[in-house]
Design a protein around this motif. Structure first.
Motif, PDB file in Angstrom:
ATOM      1  N   LEU A 166       0.813  -1.215   0.000  1.00 14.90           N
ATOM      2  CA  LEU A 166       0.000   0.000   0.000  1.00 14.90           C
ATOM      3  C   LEU A 166       0.848   1.266   0.000  1.00 14.90           C
ATOM      4  CD1 LEU A 166      -2.654  -1.049   2.683  1.00 14.90           C
ATOM      5  CD2 LEU A 166      -2.835  -1.254   0.196  1.00 14.90           C
ATOM      6  N   TYR A 167       2.163   1.123   0.193  1.00 18.48           N
ATOM      7  CA  TYR A 167       3.006   2.302   0.344  1.00 18.48           C
ATOM      8  C   TYR A 167       2.916   3.244  -0.855  1.00 18.48           C
ATOM      9  CZ  TYR A 167       5.306   0.163   4.412  1.00 18.48           C
ATOM     10  OH  TYR A 167       5.585  -0.387   5.639  1.00 18.48           O
ATOM     11  N   VAL A 168       3.043   2.687  -2.048  1.00 17.42           N
ATOM     12  CA  VAL A 168       3.041   3.531  -3.245  1.00 17.42           C
ATOM     13  C   VAL A 168       1.675   4.186  -3.449  1.00 17.42           C
ATOM     14  CG1 VAL A 168       3.315   3.563  -5.750  1.00 17.42           C
ATOM     15  CG2 VAL A 168       4.901   2.216  -4.335  1.00 17.42           C
ATOM     16  N   SER A 169       0.608   3.416  -3.265  1.00 17.18           N
ATOM     17  CA  SER A 169      -0.731   4.005  -3.420  1.00 17.18           C
ATOM     18  C   SER A 169      -0.981   5.082  -2.369  1.00 17.18           C
ATOM     19  CB  SER A 169      -1.811   2.917  -3.327  1.00 17.18           C
ATOM     20  OG  SER A 169      -1.773   2.250  -2.081  1.00 17.18           O
ATOM     21  N   ASN A 170      -0.433   4.909  -1.176  1.00 17.10           N
ATOM     22  CA  ASN A 170      -0.602   5.918  -0.129  1.00 17.10           C
ATOM     23  C   ASN A 170       0.086   7.226  -0.486  1.00 17.10           C
ATOM     24  OD1 ASN A 170      -2.152   4.314   1.545  1.00 17.10           O
ATOM     25  ND2 ASN A 170      -0.435   3.610   2.781  1.00 17.10           N
ATOM     26  N   ILE A 171       1.307   7.140  -1.006  1.00 17.76           N
ATOM     27  CA  ILE A 171       2.016   8.372  -1.314  1.00 17.76           C
ATOM     28  C   ILE A 171       1.392   9.082  -2.516  1.00 17.76           C
ATOM     29  CG2 ILE A 171       3.795   7.454  -2.878  1.00 17.76           C
ATOM     30  CD1 ILE A 171       5.799   9.292  -1.373  1.00 17.76           C
ATOM     31  N   ILE A 172       0.773   8.304  -3.398  1.00 18.32           N
ATOM     32  CA  ILE A 172       0.048   8.933  -4.514  1.00 18.32           C
ATOM     33  C   ILE A 172      -1.135   9.740  -3.979  1.00 18.32           C
ATOM     34  CG2 ILE A 172      -1.403   8.440  -6.527  1.00 18.32           C
ATOM     35  CD1 ILE A 172       0.456   6.054  -7.114  1.00 18.32           C
ATOM     36  N   TRP A 229      -1.302  11.094  -0.924  1.00 19.48           N
ATOM     37  CA  TRP A 229      -0.744  12.283  -0.278  1.00 19.48           C
ATOM     38  C   TRP A 229      -0.339  13.326  -1.312  1.00 19.48           C
ATOM     39  CZ3 TRP A 229       2.385   8.223   2.722  1.00 19.48           C
ATOM     40  CH2 TRP A 229       1.688   7.817   3.863  1.00 19.48           C
ATOM     41  N   ALA A 230       0.216  12.860  -2.436  1.00 15.08           N
ATOM     42  CA  ALA A 230       0.628  13.782  -3.493  1.00 15.08           C
ATOM     43  C   ALA A 230      -0.560  14.561  -4.033  1.00 15.08           C
ATOM     44  CB  ALA A 230       1.316  13.016  -4.623  1.00 15.08           C
ATOM     45  N   PHE A 289       3.609  20.750   3.827  1.00 18.62           N
ATOM     46  CA  PHE A 289       3.066  20.371   5.131  1.00 18.62           C
ATOM     47  C   PHE A 289       1.692  20.994   5.375  1.00 18.62           C
ATOM     48  CE2 PHE A 289       2.430  20.626   9.692  1.00 18.62           C
ATOM     49  CZ  PHE A 289       2.823  19.366  10.119  1.00 18.62           C
ATOM     50  N   ASN A 290       1.546  22.258   5.077  1.00 12.90           N
ATOM     51  CA  ASN A 290       0.268  22.937   5.352  1.00 12.90           C
ATOM     52  C   ASN A 290      -0.876  22.373   4.512  1.00 12.90           C
ATOM     53  OD1 ASN A 290       1.375  24.608   7.288  1.00 12.90           O
ATOM     54  ND2 ASN A 290       1.827  26.260   5.843  1.00 12.90           N
ATOM     55  N   LYS A 291      -0.572  21.966   3.291  1.00 13.14           N
ATOM     56  CA  LYS A 291      -1.611  21.380   2.445  1.00 13.14           C
ATOM     57  C   LYS A 291      -2.026  20.007   2.977  1.00 13.14           C
ATOM     58  CE  LYS A 291      -0.257  23.873  -1.730  1.00 13.14           C
ATOM     59  NZ  LYS A 291       0.412  23.821  -3.058  1.00 13.14           N
ATOM     60  N   LEU A 292      -1.081  19.260   3.473  1.00 12.46           N
ATOM     61  CA  LEU A 292      -1.414  17.964   4.068  1.00 12.46           C
ATOM     62  C   LEU A 292      -2.178  18.145   5.374  1.00 12.46           C
ATOM     63  CD1 LEU A 292       1.994  16.149   3.478  1.00 12.46           C
ATOM     64  CD2 LEU A 292      -0.191  15.495   2.454  1.00 12.46           C
ATOM     65  N   GLU A 293      -1.741  19.091   6.175  1.00 14.13           N
ATOM     66  CA  GLU A 293      -2.386  19.346   7.464  1.00 14.13           C
ATOM     67  C   GLU A 293      -3.827  19.805   7.256  1.00 14.13           C
ATOM     68  OE1 GLU A 293      -2.276  19.521  11.709  1.00 14.13           O
ATOM     69  OE2 GLU A 293      -0.845  18.711  10.264  1.00 14.13           O
ATOM     70  N   SER A 345      -4.663  11.009   8.266  1.00 12.77           N
ATOM     71  CA  SER A 345      -3.497  10.453   7.581  1.00 12.77           C
ATOM     72  C   SER A 345      -2.452  11.524   7.269  1.00 12.77           C
ATOM     73  CB  SER A 345      -3.932   9.777   6.277  1.00 12.77           C
ATOM     74  OG  SER A 345      -2.813   9.368   5.516  1.00 12.77           O
ATOM     75  N   MET A 346      -1.220  11.272   7.709  1.00 14.94           N
ATOM     76  CA  MET A 346      -0.068  12.116   7.378  1.00 14.94           C
ATOM     77  C   MET A 346       1.104  11.199   7.034  1.00 14.94           C
ATOM     78  SD  MET A 346      -0.567  15.472   7.575  1.00 14.94           S
ATOM     79  CE  MET A 346       0.960  16.299   8.041  1.00 14.94           C
ATOM     80  N   PRO A 347       1.904  11.593   6.054  1.00 18.16           N
ATOM     81  CA  PRO A 347       3.057  10.755   5.689  1.00 18.16           C
ATOM     82  C   PRO A 347       4.108  10.752   6.780  1.00 18.16           C
ATOM     83  CG  PRO A 347       3.145  12.849   4.535  1.00 18.16           C
ATOM     84  CD  PRO A 347       1.813  12.808   5.230  1.00 18.16           C
TER      85      PRO A 347
END
Length: 603
Positions: free
Chosen positions: A55-61, A63-64, A141-145, A154-156
């Protein structure tokens, strides 16, 4: 008498801006560190790795997308993607230098960092500046937050975040090429979110990260080949037949044309021989891989300036007849300049400080340790032969994780060290050293690891019938340390007594080896005063942080003052040395910490 008049010197705008940027950078690093997992969480993650890794690659996609990056955006980066066990960082460094010397704007993402985290993200060969790091960090960071709540919080994690930030930076910096070094493995590595790299490479393979990748070369090769993409050309360094078989099978699945790079000596170059920018025999293999990767990259971009390759050799390579050997080609001067001027710190690096020579090499696999030993033997002997008088050799070593310590230490026994210092991989949370803070492993775990290394060294010494003297520094945890008391992730603790104490009852008449745990500072007792006043300028900043080395070196570097010798408890076997050679190896955290102390680049 006229009264004293205070003179106020205005602070320049430039200095004010620098102070402000440094403060903001430190805030970024502390926030980034909050994304690290502690030991308990890391253990749970490891236990569930087989289930979660796919799931790692799908997760970072995902987050992107929250940051505003699509896969189509990332496809525009023109990526060179490199995996491998050893040499992948050096290969990437050569790729970056070669293409930069061709006039291309380069982006380079690597791990781990040595001194400052911004070293992981480079533009045109330089670590991202502090002000740009601050800007891009908060953008991501702010966009993820802001989107965390609607995404189940969910946060990377640390590495995933920096991977996102690297891609984000290269897009906004509009680099011509993005050279991406895989973190661990390949198949499930966060960097593998790239769908259409221009070319892929696999550096030399070996047994490492077995808890993540498996304990056989076949399993490891499977993971490393996970970066292969449909129809994308790929190159590999020469591998054992078992690894080549797996690489070939995975390349065939992806319709990926895989070739093995030729011997470096086969490339045609004008004029006399030249010296690669990174020392060590293995660098010829890494340079050959980089030459093939960059040449193919330039070809696919329509950017080659001389004749194109003539195709692969017809014959299959040794170990697997179905894989062809890549063709060598003439090297133009700009390519040679890229190879010669390439810098990659702490890989077979030598730093001389008057009566001290530091040999830095972050070797952490069996193959790289063996290469490190060969390099150290050759260069330390050459230096010793040029010195009139006694030369002392000291080992400073650290390793972490699940590596086989016995296999890694055994080759080092042949170096004939007069002293060995072992450091755990511990860092302290402090605003002055946030770049080197590592929350993944507790102090207790690292101390146990360090003690195991000491015991292993003792057993190897006995089995080799060496005369040994085993001593251990009595240590004590100190909190609230200042910047002057800290190094990087290799810190141990403050000496509580300033003296080395016997670890066991081995025959003192048959001992000449000194093994110890190192300390990060000497504290504020009377011995500290001795340290601060007596150390010579050329090695003061280093040995203050590693007082056990200080004990071993003081007499050698300060003449024959018996009172000074007695006060600092110098081991007898190093007394009167005219020069000291220190090999620092075992892990990038350790050599990076030493580099930050002894290199003029980090003053």
């Amino acid at each position: 008498m006229s009264p004293l008049v205070k003179t106020w010197v205005p602070i320049s705008r430039e200095l004010t801006k620098k102070i402000d940027v440094n403060k903001k950078y430190e805030e970024c690093v502390q926030t980034l560190n909050s994304l690290q997992s502690n030991e308990q969480i890391l253990e749970k993650i490891q236990q569930a790795r087989d289930k979660n890794a796919p799931l790692y690659v799908s997760n970072i996609i995902k987050w992107a997308s929250r940051v505003g990056m699509t896969l189509d955006d990332i496809d525009t980066l023109k990526v060179i993607h490199v995996s491998g066990t050893k040499g992948k960082g050096s290969t990437c460094a050569y790729c970056e230098s070669i293409l930069r010397h061709q006039g291309f704007k380069t982006g380079f993402y690597s791990s781990p960092h040595l001194v400052e985290v911004r070293e992981r993200i480079r533009v045109n060969g330089q670590p991202l500046s502090r002000d740009k790091f601050v800007s891009y960090f908060w953008d991501v960071f702010n966009k993820l937050e802001a989107t965390k709540e609607q995404n189940n919080g969910s946060m990377p994690a640390y590495f995933a975040f920096l991977t996102l930030m690297a891609y984000y930076t290269f897009l906004h910096e509009e680099t011509d090429v993005a050279i991406i070094e895989v973190g661990i493995g390949g198949q499930y590595d966060y960097t593998n979110m790239v769908r259409t790299p221009v070319v892929c490479g696999v550096s030399s393979l070996g047994i490492d990260h077995v808890s993540n990748l498996g304990n056989t070369i076949e399993k490891i090769a499977w993971h490393k080949a996970g970066i292969f993409k449909y129809g994308v050309p790929a190159y590999t360094s020469p591998q054992c037949p078992e690894a080549l078989k797996v690489l070939y099978e995975r390349a065939k699945e992806k319709e990926c044309h895989l070739q093995v790079v030729p011997d470096f000596t086969s490339y045609h170059r004008p004029g006399e021989k030249f010296k690669l920018g990174i020392a060590g025999k293995i660098q010829k293999v890494n340079a050959s891989l980089a030459l093939q990767l960059t040449r193919t990259w330039m070809e696919t971009q329509g950017a080659t300036k001389e004749e194109t390759l003539n195709g692969a050799n017809a014959e299959g390579v040794k170990g697997h007849v179905n894989i062809q050997a890549a063709k060598s080609f003439p090297l133009m001067q700009s390519v040679i300049d890229g190879l010669v001027q390439c810098k990659w710190l702490c890989r077979n690096q030598t730093i001389k400080k008057n009566k001290l020579t530091y040999y830095l090499d972050g070797a952490h696999t069996l193959e790289s340790i063996q290469q490190c030993v060969d390099w150290f033997h050759k260069h330390s002997k050459r230096e010793a032969n040029s010195i009139s008088g006694k030369v002392v050799k000291i080992l400073l070593y650290n390793t972490k994780g699940d590596r086989d310590v016995t296999r890694l230490l055994r080759p080092l026994m042949s170096c004939g060290f007069d002293a060995a210092v072992f450091c755990p991989n511990i860092s302290y949370t402090s605003s002055s050293v946030s770049d080197t803070t590592n929350m993944n492993f507790s102090m207790e775990t690292q101390l146990k690891k360090c003690q195991n290394i000491i015991e292993t060294w003792k057993e190897l010494s006995r089995s080799n019938r060496n005369n040994i003297e085993i001593e251990e520094v009595n240590t004590e945890v100190q909190n609230g340390m200042t910047k002057s008391e800290l190094t990087a992730d290799c810190n141990l603790y403050n000496l509580s007594s300033g003296h080395c104490q016997s670890l066991d009852n081995v025959d003192q008449s048959k001992q000449n080896d000194y093994t110890a745990s190192s300390s990060s500072s000497r504290g504020t007792d009377s011995t500290d005063d001795c340290t601060q006043k007596q150390l010579a300028t050329d090695f003061d900043s280093f040995v203050v942080k590693f007082p056990c080395i200080y004990d071993a070196l003081l007499w050698a570097s300060h003449g024959r003052d018996q009172n000074l010798k007695d006060a600092c408890n110098v081991p007898a076997q190093v007394n009167g040395a005219d020069h000291v050679q220190i090999l620092v190896t075992g892990g990038m955290h350790l050599v990076g910490g030493v580099l930050g102390i002894v290199s003029d680049d980090y003053k």
